[in-house]
Each structure stands twice: as C-alpha cells, then as structure tokens.
Design an enzyme around this catalytic site. Structure first.
Site, short mmCIF file in Angstrom:
data_model
loop_
_atom_site.label_atom_id
_atom_site.label_comp_id
_atom_site.label_asym_id
_atom_site.label_seq_id
_atom_site.Cartn_x
_atom_site.Cartn_y
_atom_site.Cartn_z
N ASP A 46 0.68 -1.40 -0.16
CA ASP A 46 0.16 -0.01 0.31
C ASP A 46 1.11 1.36 0.05
O ASP A 46 1.47 1.92 0.96
CB ASP A 46 -0.67 0.22 0.80
CG ASP A 46 -1.58 1.07 1.49
OD1 ASP A 46 -2.85 1.40 0.55
OD2 ASP A 46 -1.38 2.45 1.58
N TYR A 51 3.73 9.80 0.08
CA TYR A 51 4.77 8.96 0.83
C TYR A 51 6.62 9.21 0.69
O TYR A 51 6.72 9.05 0.85
CB TYR A 51 4.38 7.67 1.41
CG TYR A 51 2.97 6.84 1.33
CD1 TYR A 51 2.14 7.57 2.27
CD2 TYR A 51 2.74 5.67 1.32
CE1 TYR A 51 1.29 7.96 2.40
CE2 TYR A 51 1.55 5.47 2.09
CZ TYR A 51 1.14 6.41 2.53
OH TYR A 51 -0.88 5.96 3.00
N LYS A 80 -2.13 5.89 -4.27
CA LYS A 80 -3.10 6.57 -4.32
C LYS A 80 -3.18 8.03 -4.54
O LYS A 80 -2.00 8.74 -5.47
CB LYS A 80 -3.04 7.12 -2.81
CG LYS A 80 -4.10 6.38 -1.45
CD LYS A 80 -3.62 6.58 -0.07
CE LYS A 80 -3.20 4.56 0.47
NZ LYS A 80 -2.51 4.25 0.15
N HIS A 113 -7.04 9.67 -2.29
CA HIS A 113 -6.15 9.81 -0.53
C HIS A 113 -6.91 10.45 0.52
O HIS A 113 -7.76 9.65 0.86
CB HIS A 113 -4.52 10.14 -1.16
CG HIS A 113 -3.60 9.92 -0.30
ND1 HIS A 113 -2.83 9.90 -0.09
CD2 HIS A 113 -4.02 9.51 1.58
CE1 HIS A 113 -2.28 9.71 1.19
NE2 HIS A 113 -3.06 9.34 2.62
N SER A 168 -10.48 6.87 -0.16
CA SER A 168 -10.35 7.13 1.46
C SER A 168 -10.32 7.95 2.67
O SER A 168 -10.53 8.95 1.84
CB SER A 168 -8.36 6.92 1.25
OG SER A 168 -7.67 6.77 2.75
N SER A 217 -3.54 2.85 10.50
CA SER A 217 -3.29 2.79 11.86
C SER A 217 -3.85 1.80 12.58
O SER A 217 -4.47 2.30 13.74
CB SER A 217 -3.73 4.22 12.15
OG SER A 217 -2.75 4.58 10.94
N SER A 223 0.92 4.76 16.08
CA SER A 223 1.47 5.21 14.77
C SER A 223 1.37 6.50 14.68
O SER A 223 2.43 7.11 13.56
CB SER A 223 0.45 4.76 13.87
OG SER A 223 0.38 3.93 13.87
N LEU A 225 2.91 8.76 16.68
CA LEU A 225 4.34 9.31 18.37
C LEU A 225 5.75 9.26 17.77
O LEU A 225 6.13 10.71 18.04
CB LEU A 225 4.50 8.42 19.13
CG LEU A 225 3.69 7.86 20.49
CD1 LEU A 225 4.50 6.31 21.46
CD2 LEU A 225 3.22 8.56 21.15
N LYS A 273 2.78 -1.83 8.89
CA LYS A 273 3.92 -0.91 8.49
C LYS A 273 4.91 -2.30 9.39
O LYS A 273 4.84 -1.70 10.78
CB LYS A 273 4.04 0.48 8.69
CG LYS A 273 6.02 0.55 8.68
CD LYS A 273 6.48 1.67 9.25
CE LYS A 273 7.88 2.05 9.15
NZ LYS A 273 7.81 3.18 10.10
N SER A 274 5.99 -2.93 8.93
CA SER A 274 6.80 -3.46 9.51
C SER A 274 8.26 -2.72 9.04
O SER A 274 8.67 -3.43 7.43
CB SER A 274 7.08 -3.82 10.33
OG SER A 274 7.68 -4.58 11.00
N ASN A 283 3.00 -10.41 11.52
CA ASN A 283 1.90 -9.31 11.02
C ASN A 283 1.03 -9.89 9.74
O ASN A 283 -0.07 -9.58 9.81
CB ASN A 283 2.39 -8.14 10.68
CG ASN A 283 2.94 -7.15 11.50
OD1 ASN A 283 2.37 -7.22 12.51
ND2 ASN A 283 3.48 -5.46 11.21
#
Length: 322
Positions: A46, A51, A80, A113, A168, A217, A223, A225, A273-274, A283
């Site tokens: 995604d 981004y 997007k 988006h 979105s 999120s 997500s 911080l 995300k990772s 995940n």
C-alpha cells in the site's frame, strides 16, 4: 511461510486481506523492505504519492521479479491520488507518473487519498507536493468537485491503468453523495481503524453497498508518536493496554497480532508497517487463530471515536473531518 487470505472485491478482482503499508518507510530502506517482504510472503503493498518512496518501492518489486520470486500478476500494488491532482485533466497524468515511478503498467487499486481538493502544484516544482502550496504553510484549496474527480478515476479503470478504484478517508455523507453520481462504485474504502476509532456505522454502510474496508493505523496512537503528535501522548498505547495484553496472553499471541485479528476477523483488511523480519511474519500470520465473540466486544468497547490522522492534529488548517 504464512500467507494472507484473499478478499473478493465487488468488481470481480481479488485482494489479499493483509499487506504492507509503506507510510513512513524511509527511502534508504524502502527497496530492501519491499523486496524482503515479498520473500517472506507479502503480496499486497500500500503506497501513495504523498509517501515519497514510490520509486524505491518499485525498485524492490523489480528486484523480486527479476530474481523470479514473483511475477507482476502475483502482486497487488496500491497507490493513491494526492489532493493537488484532483482536477480532471490531472488525474491520468499523475497516475501515469506514479506507475512509471513504480515501474509497472497498472495499479491493482488506486484511491482518492483524501476527499479534499488542493490547488495544483506541478510535479516539476515539488514532488510530492504535500499539504502546503508553498511547501511551508500556505494552504490553497482547489476547485475540483469530488464528483469530477471520481469521474476521472472511473476513466482510469476503463483505460486499464487501475484494475480497481477506491476512496480513502470518506465519511458516510460523502459516500451517500458518491452513490448518486458514481457509474462505478468504489471497490474499497480505506479508513483509520483501531479500537479507539471503530466507526461501526460507516462499516455497516459499506457492508450494505458491498464496499470492502481497509483499515490503516491499526495500532492507534503508536503510529503517530513518531510524527511528534502531542495528542497521541494522551492515549494509552494499545500494545500495553490491559484489555489487549490480557487477550494476547490468553491466545499466546502478541498484542499486535490481536489488534490485527480483531480487524480481520470482522472482515476488514489491514496494512501494518514493519521493517523487521520477525514483525513482518507476525503481522502476516494474523488469520490462523480466532478471537472469541467476547474478545471482540471487549476490544470494540475501547472506542473513543478519536481520529489521529486529522490534518488539524498536525497543525494543518484543513477541516475535512470537522
């Protein structure tokens, strides 16, 4: 190797229920992150213009294809349309630029988006353009209606540039308005979704219309911080919340797996995300166990109807969630 269940979209296309979100993946590591995720079994990625890492993501895809790990048709690549390109005559050109950045001929899914039009900024001037017209603090709203932008999105699908199209950050009122003019209904709606923002009525509306929901999120304040969002500090981290950790211990799973399973078991797709192998595998493996009905109700009861991904929380004077 774990794999994600497949979701049937209303337009006949199929989408993995679990994928890798590329928001905040650094440019320096993005190509390797995508490549390694493909090796570990990920098939959905995604991305987005905003981004700023689509070129690198495409490099990771190209490497995996070149090495014969996957074929293009094995992957489900998402991008997007950014707010600055809502004018009808700008939708196809920017989509083609993004395809070129990814190094592919089509997107499997292409979203609007945000439901807000900003004044056009040429990609040659600044890319991605972000929220501010001057790149600093000036917001200039655009003139494109959501109807005109959706018509351009429908044309992308008709032209084969996007196999599926979606929206979105829309709310129920905007969805109901879209239903009055859409020739092609969105296949998916992507929204912020976690136990502090459940949005059950919006989920119900999508179910009525056969629109699949993708949650982003999934871990809530975690997500945000690292975005220096002060309001996120006012919320207990879900990874450490007594309700989540209790349920995780009961199922011998991590808190992250419980949060993702709470979503997927209720029919929602997720894109956590990772960048580490162990977390990537954890995940992806979130549909091999089931929570109890009481577990799901208990997690859902944490709802505070709070949205972190609101421009106002970043100090951006755009009131689309007002």
């Amino acid at each position: 190797m774990p794999s994600a269940p497949i979701v049937d979209l209303a337009d006949g296309n199929k989408m993995p229920q679990v994928g890798l979100g590329l928001w905040k993946v650094e440019n320096a590591t993005c190509a390797d992150t995508v490549y390694n995720a493909i090796k570990e079994g990920y098939r959905l990625f995604d991305g987005a213009c905003d981004y700023g890492n689509e070129v690198e993501a495409g490099q990771g895809v190209a490497r995996a294809i070149k090495e014969g790990i996957v074929k293009r048709e094995d992957l489900f690549i998402i991008s997007k349309l950014w707010n600055s390109f809502h004018d009808q005559d700008q939708v196809e050109p920017i989509c083609k630029k993004q395809l070129a950045d990814w190094g592919v001929d089509y997107f499997d899914l292409y979203y609007i988006h945000f439901p807000v039009s900003l004044e056009y900024v040429s990609p040659e001037t600044r890319y991605p353009p972000g929220w501010f017209y001057d790149g600093d603090k000036e917001v200039r709203l655009g003139k494109a209606s959501l109807e005109s932008t959706w018509k351009a999105m429908e044309q992308l699908k008709k032209n084969g540039l996007a196999k599926s199209i979606g929206i979105s950050n829309y709310n129920g009122a905007l969805l109901m308005d879209l239903f009055t003019y859409a020739e092609i209904l969105p296949a998916t709606l992507q929204i912020e979704h976690h136990p502090y923002l459940v949005q059950q009525s919006l989920l119900d509306l999508c179910a009525q219309k056969g629109i699949k929901v993708v949650g982003y999120s999934s871990f809530g304040p975690q997500s945000f911080l690292d975005c220096n969002m002060k309001v996120a500090e006012d919320f207990q981290l879900l990874f450490h919340h007594d309700t989540i950790t209790k349920i995780a211990d009961k199922h011998n799973k991590t808190a992250a797996q419980v949060l993702l399973r709470w979503a997927t078991q209720r029919g929602i797709s997720v894109i956590p995300k990772s960048t580490t192998k162990s977390r990537l595998l954890e995940n992806l493996d979130v549909c091999s166990f089931d929570l109890t009905e009481d577990d799901i109700k208990e997690i859902s009861s944490l709802d505070r109807n709070f949205r972190f991904n609101n421009p106002l929380n970043y100090g951006i004077p755009v009131y689309n969630f007002a």
